[in-house]
Design a protein around this motif. Sequence first.
Motif, PDB file in Angstrom:
ATOM      1  N   HIS A 351      81.228  50.739  -2.049  1.00  0.00           N
ATOM      2  CA  HIS A 351      81.860  50.286  -3.174  1.00  0.00           C
ATOM      3  C   HIS A 351      83.435  50.955  -3.418  1.00  0.00           C
ATOM      4  O   HIS A 351      84.243  50.609  -4.218  1.00  0.00           O
ATOM      5  CB  HIS A 351      81.337  50.211  -4.729  1.00  0.00           C
ATOM      6  N   ASP A 354      85.761  48.296  -3.165  1.00  0.00           N
ATOM      7  CA  ASP A 354      85.781  46.931  -3.994  1.00  0.00           C
ATOM      8  C   ASP A 354      86.564  46.916  -4.801  1.00  0.00           C
ATOM      9  O   ASP A 354      86.740  47.687  -5.702  1.00  0.00           O
ATOM     10  CB  ASP A 354      84.216  47.151  -4.482  1.00  0.00           C
ATOM     11  N   ASP A 355      87.752  45.790  -4.521  1.00  0.00           N
ATOM     12  CA  ASP A 355      88.621  45.568  -5.443  1.00  0.00           C
ATOM     13  C   ASP A 355      88.194  44.651  -6.278  1.00  0.00           C
ATOM     14  O   ASP A 355      89.325  44.365  -7.330  1.00  0.00           O
ATOM     15  CB  ASP A 355      89.644  45.321  -4.749  1.00  0.00           C
ATOM     16  N   SER A 356      87.021  44.220  -6.563  1.00  0.00           N
ATOM     17  CA  SER A 356      86.772  43.308  -7.406  1.00  0.00           C
ATOM     18  C   SER A 356      87.333  43.548  -9.051  1.00  0.00           C
ATOM     19  O   SER A 356      87.072  44.582  -9.303  1.00  0.00           O
ATOM     20  CB  SER A 356      85.348  42.780  -7.493  1.00  0.00           C
ATOM     21  N   LYS A 360      83.468  46.789 -10.810  1.00  0.00           N
ATOM     22  CA  LYS A 360      81.801  47.192 -10.846  1.00  0.00           C
ATOM     23  C   LYS A 360      81.625  48.807 -11.091  1.00  0.00           C
ATOM     24  O   LYS A 360      82.579  49.705 -10.605  1.00  0.00           O
ATOM     25  CB  LYS A 360      81.340  46.885  -9.309  1.00  0.00           C
ATOM     26  N   ARG A 363      82.621  51.554  -8.164  1.00  0.00           N
ATOM     27  CA  ARG A 363      84.056  51.560  -8.035  1.00  0.00           C
ATOM     28  C   ARG A 363      84.749  52.574  -9.114  1.00  0.00           C
ATOM     29  O   ARG A 363      85.722  53.413  -8.762  1.00  0.00           O
ATOM     30  CB  ARG A 363      84.647  50.421  -7.788  1.00  0.00           C
TER      31      ARG A 363
END
Length: 548
Positions: A351, A354-356, A360, A363
Amino acid sequence: MSERKASDVFVECLEAEGVRYVFGIPGEETLDLNESLARSSIEFVPVRHEQGGAYMADTYGRLTRSAGVCLGTLGPGATNLMTGVADAYLDHSPLVALTGQGDVERMHKESHQYIDILSMMKPITKWNARLNAPGMIPEAVRKAFKVAQAQKPGPTHLELPEDVMEAPLDAQPLPVRAGFRRPEPSQTELEEAVALIQAADRPIVLAGNGVARVGAAGALREFARATGIPVAETFMGKGLMDYEDELALGTVGMQSRDYALAGFEEADLVITAGYDLVEHAPVNWNPKGDKKIVCIDTASVEVDEHYMTDIDLIGDLEVILSRLAQSCGVVLEAGGSGRLNEIIMGHFEAHSDDDSFPVKPPRALWELRRALGRDDMLISDVGLHKLWIARMFPAHEPSTVLIANGLAGMGIALPSAIGAKLVHPERRVVTVNGDGGFLMNCQELETASRLKTPIVNVIWENRQFGSIVWKQDKKFGRHFGVDFTNPDFVKLAEAFGLPAWRCESIGDFTEHLAKALTLDVPSVIVLPIDYSLDVAISEELGQETVAT
Ligand SMILES: Cc1ncc(C[n+]2csc(CCOP(=O)(O)OP(=O)(O)O)c2C)c(N)n1
């Protein structure tokens, strides 16, 4: 020479114990005590809720190993202190709680704000007493500190009636003997333990808060290196082993699959070091009760059918672990499995890009780990975020990740961080909170601001009591009674005169965190969080069997 009064002697006794701070809120019944404190070398730290004061003293005591001191007045002041005192009780922090009281002669009848605090404090303290007469002050104070600091440490409580504290008294503090006894088990007990360890096929160590409490991480590491036996840590033992050490098996204590994947299932012998049962019951790692157990601890009283120890090595952990390291030598068949670490660290690293958004948890933890140095401190509040931190945040050193895992009360992080920052002004201190817990003690932002303790407070915002949502969904397939709205946390912090930011992307978080860590004032960062990733990471960890 002006006449001394009981409260003067009382404060001289606190000074003799090395007390630097008293955290609390004064009352009409603590007037003399507060006046004596004002003339002393001790700093009285006014807080904004007694619970906050008790948590500050709790963490101050936990980190210094000398009792932290908190103060509340009679009645509501004392009841407000209790949650923090109870935390010190279950998490074994040395703490002395002081509460005011009305005159001795009005306690037998209905009278203003009088309730029986002595009885209420009894089950959450190691010892408590009312100062019935001025002459008992030197003994009572010495005893309160001695009992609080003795193994296993915990809180004590003194009730201070108003008329007793204002009475004239000419007395001196009792001497405080420096240095602790370092009791050791007998040679026979040590030899029996060595024989058990050498005969084991797959021995493993479970290390807990007790090792951090007495500063014995060095001896634990020496033992692991000398024998080759790997070490799993409880939440409160995080960092006892550097997570990068090849003998570190990771943090266990969320569900029984944790233990299985760290190698407990195959282990025939578990060496527990400073393990407090309050953190996670032994049934999780010894479900059949068939493992041999060597218990290394400073005191051993608890009985559990899944924790029937074969030998108890009771005494100074550093001495015991060093002796065992010398006597055991390399064990041929060490137990342990790296599987838990592989899975957890795998997720952590996967993660890292993980740029969402909302972010999350892995991250968010990745960014925190990158921003903080080895000795900086991360203090967790209580909720789903705590489980993520406990399991996944990699720690290098003991007492750098503080987790309340005994009483586990929401709202502990901010006041606890104030206590930590007073002990370690040179370290950077960050709290991670849920939006539920943060609001429980956010009033201490004012205390932090006044004390100039620059703590960075990160709020993982999801507008829900996340860990209860998780449990309800698992048990009932739906959740209820767990949704709420939040104030604008940025405006809230600004109302305290503090800088604050709301993140709109992961890049914002990195940027604001870096900035906040350079400031000399406390700050708040709101990070919208996405808890859809199950903290149990169930697919890899197998079917969850126990989640407490
Ligand atoms: C003082 C207190 N009240 C209630 C609980 C029970 N409890 C544990 S976690 C939790 C929810 C925490 O929600 P939040 O602070 O938003 O954190 P999240 O779980 O969302 O990360 C509750 C209600 C508790 N541990 N302490």
